[in-house]
Design a protein around this motif. Structure first.
Motif, PDB file in Angstrom:
ATOM      1  N   SER A  55       0.829  -1.203   0.000  1.00 59.94           N
ATOM      2  CA  SER A  55       0.000   0.000   0.000  1.00 59.94           C
ATOM      3  C   SER A  55       0.867   1.257   0.000  1.00 59.94           C
ATOM      4  CB  SER A  55      -0.978   0.004   1.174  1.00 59.94           C
ATOM      5  OG  SER A  55      -0.311   0.036   2.408  1.00 59.94           O
ATOM      6  N   HIS A  56       2.017   1.220   0.693  1.00 54.42           N
ATOM      7  CA  HIS A  56       2.918   2.377   0.679  1.00 54.42           C
ATOM      8  C   HIS A  56       3.473   2.624  -0.715  1.00 54.42           C
ATOM      9  CE1 HIS A  56       3.576   1.922   5.253  1.00 54.42           C
ATOM     10  NE2 HIS A  56       2.568   2.695   4.989  1.00 54.42           N
ATOM     11  N   VAL A  57       3.813   1.563  -1.423  1.00 55.65           N
ATOM     12  CA  VAL A  57       4.305   1.716  -2.801  1.00 55.65           C
ATOM     13  C   VAL A  57       3.219   2.344  -3.669  1.00 55.65           C
ATOM     14  CG1 VAL A  57       4.941   0.413  -4.880  1.00 55.65           C
ATOM     15  CG2 VAL A  57       6.094  -0.058  -2.705  1.00 55.65           C
ATOM     16  N   ILE A  58       1.989   1.860  -3.538  1.00 51.67           N
ATOM     17  CA  ILE A  58       0.888   2.411  -4.329  1.00 51.67           C
ATOM     18  C   ILE A  58       0.654   3.883  -3.982  1.00 51.67           C
ATOM     19  CG2 ILE A  58      -1.630   2.306  -4.642  1.00 51.67           C
ATOM     20  CD1 ILE A  58      -1.297  -0.782  -4.636  1.00 51.67           C
ATOM     21  N   ILE A  59       0.698   4.209  -2.699  1.00 59.50           N
ATOM     22  CA  ILE A  59       0.492   5.604  -2.295  1.00 59.50           C
ATOM     23  C   ILE A  59       1.576   6.503  -2.890  1.00 59.50           C
ATOM     24  CG2 ILE A  59       0.581   7.184  -0.307  1.00 59.50           C
ATOM     25  CD1 ILE A  59      -0.907   4.915   1.276  1.00 59.50           C
ATOM     26  N   TRP A  60       2.841   6.098  -2.795  1.00 56.71           N
ATOM     27  CA  TRP A  60       3.918   6.955  -3.309  1.00 56.71           C
ATOM     28  C   TRP A  60       3.881   7.067  -4.819  1.00 56.71           C
ATOM     29  CZ3 TRP A  60       5.918  10.682  -0.890  1.00 56.71           C
ATOM     30  CH2 TRP A  60       6.045  10.640   0.495  1.00 56.71           C
ATOM     31  N   LEU A  61       3.613   5.967  -5.524  1.00 58.65           N
ATOM     32  CA  LEU A  61       3.526   6.054  -6.986  1.00 58.65           C
ATOM     33  C   LEU A  61       2.319   6.886  -7.406  1.00 58.65           C
ATOM     34  CD1 LEU A  61       4.527   2.442  -8.090  1.00 58.65           C
ATOM     35  CD2 LEU A  61       5.890   4.549  -8.285  1.00 58.65           C
ATOM     36  N   GLY A  62       1.229   6.791  -6.658  1.00 55.06           N
ATOM     37  CA  GLY A  62       0.061   7.601  -6.969  1.00 55.06           C
ATOM     38  C   GLY A  62       0.301   9.074  -6.716  1.00 55.06           C
ATOM     39  N   HIS A  63       1.006   9.371  -5.657  1.00 55.44           N
ATOM     40  CA  HIS A  63       1.272  10.766  -5.293  1.00 55.44           C
ATOM     41  C   HIS A  63       2.359  11.399  -6.159  1.00 55.44           C
ATOM     42  CE1 HIS A  63       1.474  14.315  -2.802  1.00 55.44           C
ATOM     43  NE2 HIS A  63       2.767  14.141  -2.653  1.00 55.44           N
ATOM     44  N   GLU A  64       3.436  10.672  -6.377  1.00 52.04           N
ATOM     45  CA  GLU A  64       4.602  11.226  -7.074  1.00 52.04           C
ATOM     46  C   GLU A  64       4.603  10.967  -8.575  1.00 52.04           C
ATOM     47  OE1 GLU A  64       7.372  12.949  -5.699  1.00 52.04           O
ATOM     48  OE2 GLU A  64       6.103  13.081  -3.923  1.00 52.04           O
ATOM     49  N   GLY A  65       3.909   9.928  -9.014  1.00 53.27           N
ATOM     50  CA  GLY A  65       3.999   9.507 -10.413  1.00 53.27           C
ATOM     51  C   GLY A  65       5.119   8.495 -10.547  1.00 53.27           C
ATOM     52  N   PRO A  66       5.484   8.134 -11.768  1.00 51.65           N
ATOM     53  CA  PRO A  66       6.522   7.113 -11.974  1.00 51.65           C
ATOM     54  C   PRO A  66       7.821   7.463 -11.248  1.00 51.65           C
ATOM     55  CG  PRO A  66       5.421   7.629 -14.037  1.00 51.65           C
ATOM     56  CD  PRO A  66       4.945   8.640 -13.033  1.00 51.65           C
ATOM     57  N   LEU A  67       8.419   6.431 -10.635  1.00 48.39           N
ATOM     58  CA  LEU A  67       9.660   6.601  -9.878  1.00 48.39           C
ATOM     59  C   LEU A  67      10.620   5.472 -10.180  1.00 48.39           C
ATOM     60  CD1 LEU A  67       8.102   7.350  -6.365  1.00 48.39           C
ATOM     61  CD2 LEU A  67       9.384   8.980  -7.767  1.00 48.39           C
ATOM     62  N   ASN A  68      11.918   5.794 -10.153  1.00 46.88           N
ATOM     63  CA  ASN A  68      12.882   4.707 -10.259  1.00 46.88           C
ATOM     64  C   ASN A  68      12.872   3.928  -8.946  1.00 46.88           C
ATOM     65  OD1 ASN A  68      14.944   5.623  -8.392  1.00 46.88           O
ATOM     66  ND2 ASN A  68      15.617   7.077  -9.953  1.00 46.88           N
ATOM     67  N   THR A  69      13.430   2.746  -8.981  1.00 51.76           N
ATOM     68  CA  THR A  69      13.336   1.847  -7.841  1.00 51.76           C
ATOM     69  C   THR A  69      14.021   2.412  -6.596  1.00 51.76           C
ATOM     70  OG1 THR A  69      13.157  -0.008  -9.344  1.00 51.76           O
ATOM     71  CG2 THR A  69      13.752  -0.532  -7.087  1.00 51.76           C
ATOM     72  N   GLY A  70      15.155   3.074  -6.757  1.00 49.35           N
ATOM     73  CA  GLY A  70      15.854   3.646  -5.605  1.00 49.35           C
ATOM     74  C   GLY A  70      15.028   4.721  -4.914  1.00 49.35           C
ATOM     75  N   ALA A  71      14.448   5.628  -5.699  1.00 48.66           N
ATOM     76  CA  ALA A  71      13.619   6.696  -5.121  1.00 48.66           C
ATOM     77  C   ALA A  71      12.388   6.110  -4.448  1.00 48.66           C
ATOM     78  CB  ALA A  71      13.215   7.690  -6.210  1.00 48.66           C
ATOM     79  N   LEU A  72      11.776   5.121  -5.079  1.00 52.01           N
ATOM     80  CA  LEU A  72      10.603   4.476  -4.498  1.00 52.01           C
ATOM     81  C   LEU A  72      10.952   3.793  -3.178  1.00 52.01           C
ATOM     82  CD1 LEU A  72       7.645   3.667  -4.694  1.00 52.01           C
ATOM     83  CD2 LEU A  72       8.357   1.750  -6.152  1.00 52.01           C
ATOM     84  N   SER A  73      12.087   3.143  -3.140  1.00 51.73           N
ATOM     85  CA  SER A  73      12.555   2.475  -1.920  1.00 51.73           C
ATOM     86  C   SER A  73      12.707   3.475  -0.779  1.00 51.73           C
ATOM     87  CB  SER A  73      13.880   1.770  -2.203  1.00 51.73           C
ATOM     88  OG  SER A  73      14.441   1.260  -1.032  1.00 51.73           O
ATOM     89  N   ARG A  74      13.318   4.624  -1.070  1.00 49.60           N
ATOM     90  CA  ARG A  74      13.523   5.645  -0.036  1.00 49.60           C
ATOM     91  C   ARG A  74      12.191   6.230   0.445  1.00 49.60           C
ATOM     92  NH1 ARG A  74      17.681   6.338  -3.432  1.00 49.60           N
ATOM     93  NH2 ARG A  74      16.713   7.990  -4.648  1.00 49.60           N
ATOM     94  N   LEU A  75      11.325   6.579  -0.485  1.00 46.98           N
ATOM     95  CA  LEU A  75      10.059   7.198  -0.099  1.00 46.98           C
ATOM     96  C   LEU A  75       9.160   6.238   0.680  1.00 46.98           C
ATOM     97  CD1 LEU A  75       9.218   9.222  -3.318  1.00 46.98           C
ATOM     98  CD2 LEU A  75       9.759  10.156  -1.052  1.00 46.98           C
ATOM     99  N   ALA A  76       9.093   4.986   0.237  1.00 45.38           N
ATOM    100  CA  ALA A  76       8.228   4.008   0.898  1.00 45.38           C
ATOM    101  C   ALA A  76       8.881   3.422   2.145  1.00 45.38           C
ATOM    102  CB  ALA A  76       7.861   2.896  -0.081  1.00 45.38           C
ATOM    103  N   ASP A  77      10.152   3.784   2.370  1.00 45.77           N
ATOM    104  CA  ASP A  77      10.913   3.299   3.516  1.00 45.77           C
ATOM    105  C   ASP A  77      10.969   1.767   3.536  1.00 45.77           C
ATOM    106  OD1 ASP A  77      12.551   3.640   5.724  1.00 45.77           O
ATOM    107  OD2 ASP A  77      10.887   3.709   7.147  1.00 45.77           O
ATOM    108  N   ILE A  78      11.289   1.230   2.361  1.00 41.45           N
ATOM    109  CA  ILE A  78      11.449  -0.211   2.190  1.00 41.45           C
ATOM    110  C   ILE A  78      12.874  -0.451   1.727  1.00 41.45           C
ATOM    111  CG2 ILE A  78      10.663  -2.260   0.931  1.00 41.45           C
ATOM    112  CD1 ILE A  78       7.957  -0.797   0.568  1.00 41.45           C
ATOM    113  N   HIS A  79      13.569  -1.342   2.391  1.00 36.46           N
ATOM    114  CA  HIS A  79      14.969  -1.633   2.079  1.00 36.46           C
ATOM    115  C   HIS A  79      15.127  -1.963   0.593  1.00 36.46           C
ATOM    116  CE1 HIS A  79      18.896  -3.590   2.180  1.00 36.46           C
ATOM    117  NE2 HIS A  79      19.087  -2.917   3.305  1.00 36.46           N
TER     118      HIS A  79
END
Length: 162
Positions: A55-79
């Protein structure tokens, strides 16, 4: 433009430290008692068989739009090592699609599919509805003050964009 407070300036001011402790306590109180906000989102995510990281990944991609994996990892706070598995599962369900970055073929860009966007809209709607209940308790002038103060605090932690 406001200057960022240095650690030394904050540490040297006992009053500001005490205010920091008070604010931290309020954040913890809010986090503990946030079920009115969390529960509708959790129920929605449970109904869609989404884990918290998904759900955190979906929220960040929905809010920010397309993201590279590193940025998505940092925003969603997933290793970094776990984000791939989370995105794999979302991709397998048709909620996320991955493509190669157009100018850097080594980089992967993650984006919501139309079905993923629909899930995001459902989560966002529940969050906005729950927050509306909080905001209804404040008169308009206090609500504007709240947003103005949030903007000022955000300015102190905002990372400059290149």
């Amino acid at each position: 433009m406001r200057k960022k407070a240095t650690k030394a300036a904050v540490d040297s001011s006992r009053g500001l430290r005490e205010q920091g402790a008070r604010f931290f306590g309020k954040l913890l109180d809010f986090n503990r008692d946030r079920s009115v906000l969390r529960d509708p989102v959790k129920q929605f995510c449970d109904a869609h068989e989404l884990s918290s990281p998904q759900s955190h990944v979906i929220i960040w991609l929905g809010h920010e739009g397309p993201l590279n994996t590193g940025a998505l990892s940092r925003l969603a706070d997933i290793h970094d090592k776990s984000i791939t598995g989370v995105v794999d599962r979302l991709e397998a369900r048709g909620l996320v699609e991955r493509t190669r970055h157009p100018s850097d073929r080594r980089s992967v860009v993650n984006a919501l599919t139309p079905e993923g966007r629909s899930i995001y809209e459902g989560i966002r709607e529940r969050i906005e509805t729950a927050l509306a209940g909080f905001f209804a308790t404040l008169p308009p002038d206090e609500l504007e003050t709240l947003f103005r103060l949030m903007d000022r605090l955000h300015d102190t932690v905002r990372v400059p964009q290149d």
